[in-house]
Design a protein around this motif. Sequence first.
Motif, PDB file in Angstrom:
ATOM      1  N   GLY A  43     -11.392  12.338 -11.189  1.00  0.00           N
ATOM      2  CA  GLY A  43     -11.425  10.913 -11.494  1.00  0.00           C
ATOM      3  C   GLY A  43     -12.815  10.361 -11.356  1.00  0.00           C
ATOM      4  N   GLY A  44     -12.974   9.128 -11.793  1.00  0.00           N
ATOM      5  CA  GLY A  44     -14.272   8.474 -11.699  1.00  0.00           C
ATOM      6  C   GLY A  44     -14.132   6.968 -11.812  1.00  0.00           C
ATOM      7  N   VAL A  45     -15.195   6.277 -11.414  1.00  0.00           N
ATOM      8  CA  VAL A  45     -15.249   4.821 -11.456  1.00  0.00           C
ATOM      9  C   VAL A  45     -16.726   4.406 -11.428  1.00  0.00           C
ATOM     10  N   VAL A  46     -17.014   3.243 -11.989  1.00  0.00           N
ATOM     11  CA  VAL A  46     -18.370   2.699 -11.926  1.00  0.00           C
ATOM     12  C   VAL A  46     -18.355   1.530 -10.951  1.00  0.00           C
ATOM     13  N   PHE A  47     -19.209   1.612  -9.921  1.00  0.00           N
ATOM     14  CA  PHE A  47     -19.325   0.573  -8.892  1.00  0.00           C
ATOM     15  C   PHE A  47     -20.591  -0.238  -9.140  1.00  0.00           C
ATOM     16  N   PHE A  48     -20.474  -1.551  -8.968  1.00  0.00           N
ATOM     17  CA  PHE A  48     -21.603  -2.465  -9.139  1.00  0.00           C
ATOM     18  C   PHE A  48     -21.845  -3.221  -7.836  1.00  0.00           C
ATOM     19  N   HIS A  49     -23.038  -3.075  -7.282  1.00  0.00           N
ATOM     20  CA  HIS A  49     -23.389  -3.796  -6.056  1.00  0.00           C
ATOM     21  C   HIS A  49     -23.437  -5.295  -6.296  1.00  0.00           C
ATOM     22  N   ASP A  50     -23.708  -5.719  -7.536  1.00  0.00           N
ATOM     23  CA  ASP A  50     -23.853  -7.132  -7.869  1.00  0.00           C
ATOM     24  C   ASP A  50     -23.155  -7.394  -9.204  1.00  0.00           C
ATOM     25  N   GLY A  83     -21.083  -6.497 -16.661  1.00  0.00           N
ATOM     26  CA  GLY A  83     -20.995  -6.336 -18.105  1.00  0.00           C
ATOM     27  C   GLY A  83     -19.649  -6.584 -18.744  1.00  0.00           C
ATOM     28  N   SER A  84     -18.807  -7.416 -18.149  1.00  0.00           N
ATOM     29  CA  SER A  84     -17.505  -7.704 -18.761  1.00  0.00           C
ATOM     30  C   SER A  84     -17.561  -9.038 -19.490  1.00  0.00           C
ATOM     31  N   GLY A  85     -16.468  -9.333 -20.176  1.00  0.00           N
ATOM     32  CA  GLY A  85     -16.303 -10.660 -20.736  1.00  0.00           C
ATOM     33  C   GLY A  85     -15.899 -11.634 -19.644  1.00  0.00           C
ATOM     34  N   GLY A  86     -15.667 -12.870 -20.037  1.00  0.00           N
ATOM     35  CA  GLY A  86     -15.229 -13.874 -19.075  1.00  0.00           C
ATOM     36  C   GLY A  86     -16.342 -14.304 -18.138  1.00  0.00           C
ATOM     37  N   THR A  87     -15.947 -14.821 -16.979  1.00  0.00           N
ATOM     38  CA  THR A  87     -16.899 -15.422 -16.035  1.00  0.00           C
ATOM     39  C   THR A  87     -17.265 -14.516 -14.861  1.00  0.00           C
ATOM     40  N   ALA A  88     -16.736 -13.309 -14.813  1.00  0.00           N
ATOM     41  CA  ALA A  88     -16.920 -12.443 -13.639  1.00  0.00           C
ATOM     42  C   ALA A  88     -18.386 -12.179 -13.312  1.00  0.00           C
ATOM     43  N   THR A  89     -19.239 -12.082 -14.319  1.00  0.00           N
ATOM     44  CA  THR A  89     -20.647 -11.775 -14.054  1.00  0.00           C
ATOM     45  C   THR A  89     -21.382 -12.937 -13.388  1.00  0.00           C
ATOM     46  N   GLN A  90     -20.741 -14.092 -13.305  1.00  0.00           N
ATOM     47  CA  GLN A  90     -21.341 -15.249 -12.638  1.00  0.00           C
ATOM     48  C   GLN A  90     -20.908 -15.365 -11.172  1.00  0.00           C
ATOM     49  N   GLU A  91     -20.018 -14.489 -10.732  1.00  0.00           N
ATOM     50  CA  GLU A  91     -19.539 -14.524  -9.347  1.00  0.00           C
ATOM     51  C   GLU A  91     -20.682 -14.186  -8.394  1.00  0.00           C
ATOM     52  N   LYS A  92     -20.819 -14.978  -7.340  1.00  0.00           N
ATOM     53  CA  LYS A  92     -21.883 -14.778  -6.352  1.00  0.00           C
ATOM     54  C   LYS A  92     -21.346 -14.006  -5.144  1.00  0.00           C
ATOM     55  N   ASP A  93     -22.231 -13.293  -4.478  1.00  0.00           N
ATOM     56  CA  ASP A  93     -21.895 -12.536  -3.268  1.00  0.00           C
ATOM     57  C   ASP A  93     -20.693 -11.620  -3.525  1.00  0.00           C
ATOM     58  N   ALA A  94     -20.716 -10.962  -4.702  1.00  0.00           N
ATOM     59  CA  ALA A  94     -19.581 -10.138  -5.099  1.00  0.00           C
ATOM     60  C   ALA A  94     -20.053  -8.800  -5.654  1.00  0.00           C
ATOM     61  N   ASN A 151     -18.497  -3.497   1.366  1.00  0.00           N
ATOM     62  CA  ASN A 151     -18.634  -3.867   2.776  1.00  0.00           C
ATOM     63  C   ASN A 151     -20.005  -3.473   3.314  1.00  0.00           C
ATOM     64  N   ASP A 152     -20.449  -2.273   2.953  1.00  0.00           N
ATOM     65  CA  ASP A 152     -21.732  -1.768   3.457  1.00  0.00           C
ATOM     66  C   ASP A 152     -22.911  -2.648   3.055  1.00  0.00           C
ATOM     67  N   VAL A 153     -22.825  -3.264   1.873  1.00  0.00           N
ATOM     68  CA  VAL A 153     -23.915  -4.134   1.426  1.00  0.00           C
ATOM     69  C   VAL A 153     -23.638  -5.600   1.749  1.00  0.00           C
ATOM     70  N   GLY A 154     -22.552  -5.856   2.488  1.00  0.00           N
ATOM     71  CA  GLY A 154     -22.269  -7.196   2.993  1.00  0.00           C
ATOM     72  C   GLY A 154     -21.727  -8.183   1.982  1.00  0.00           C
ATOM     73  N   ARG A 155     -21.121  -7.715   0.911  1.00  0.00           N
ATOM     74  CA  ARG A 155     -20.558  -8.625  -0.090  1.00  0.00           C
ATOM     75  C   ARG A 155     -19.304  -9.308   0.460  1.00  0.00           C
ATOM     76  N   ALA A 156     -19.057 -10.525  -0.004  1.00  0.00           N
ATOM     77  CA  ALA A 156     -17.906 -11.303   0.447  1.00  0.00           C
ATOM     78  C   ALA A 156     -16.643 -10.970  -0.333  1.00  0.00           C
ATOM     79  N   GLN A 157     -16.807 -10.334  -1.506  1.00  0.00           N
ATOM     80  CA  GLN A 157     -15.635 -10.061  -2.329  1.00  0.00           C
ATOM     81  C   GLN A 157     -15.896  -8.908  -3.287  1.00  0.00           C
ATOM     82  N   VAL A 158     -14.778  -8.353  -3.768  1.00  0.00           N
ATOM     83  CA  VAL A 158     -14.813  -7.305  -4.789  1.00  0.00           C
ATOM     84  C   VAL A 158     -13.998  -7.820  -5.964  1.00  0.00           C
ATOM     85  N   ILE A 159     -14.562  -7.698  -7.169  1.00  0.00           N
ATOM     86  CA  ILE A 159     -13.929  -8.173  -8.397  1.00  0.00           C
ATOM     87  C   ILE A 159     -13.596  -6.961  -9.269  1.00  0.00           C
ATOM     88  N   ILE A 160     -12.396  -6.979  -9.850  1.00  0.00           N
ATOM     89  CA  ILE A 160     -12.019  -5.930 -10.800  1.00  0.00           C
ATOM     90  C   ILE A 160     -11.220  -6.556 -11.936  1.00  0.00           C
TER      91      ILE A 160
END
Length: 155
Positions: free
Chosen positions: A50-57, A62-73, A103-112
């Motif tokens: 399996g695999g997945v792409v993780f984004f620190h920020d 690179g998705s549609g919608g407003t997700a790329t504007q989320e802060k501390d995520a 968690n390791d980079v101290g983000r307040a949330q994870v978006i998927i």
Amino acid sequence: MVQVYSQLDGFPKPEEQPAYYQLLANIGDFTQKPGAELLVAVSEQNELAGGVVFFHDMQHYGSGGTATQEKDAAGFRLLAVAPDARGKGVGKLLTLACIQKANDVGRAQVIIHSTKAMQTAWAMYEKLGFERAQELDFMQGALPVFGFRLSLKHA
């Protein structure tokens, strides 16, 4: 990735969304974005499970919608598990690795994001604490894409 996504019932086929499948075929290109990592799970037989792409920020998500504007995520996209590895906890393992990285980079949330064709994964995400976030939904062509958010607790 192409094999897994093209076999999902109700998910657009390669001829319907060729650009999306081109993105899946070249998944490693995401690692050129700042803070993006390709995480993989390998079986005991040294086969890709399996695999997945993780984004620190989220700004690089690179998705549609407003997700790329989320802060501390942080976020992850394109989670896929090989057909012969399903039901063995690979998806959960990859999801937990992404949560740990956030968690390791101290983000307040994870978006998927997910689609109706991937509803099997929704139950797993919800068990791990993700909640539906309708404000993150968007349309990818004719395909509805649904947002989820996991709030992380930091001391």
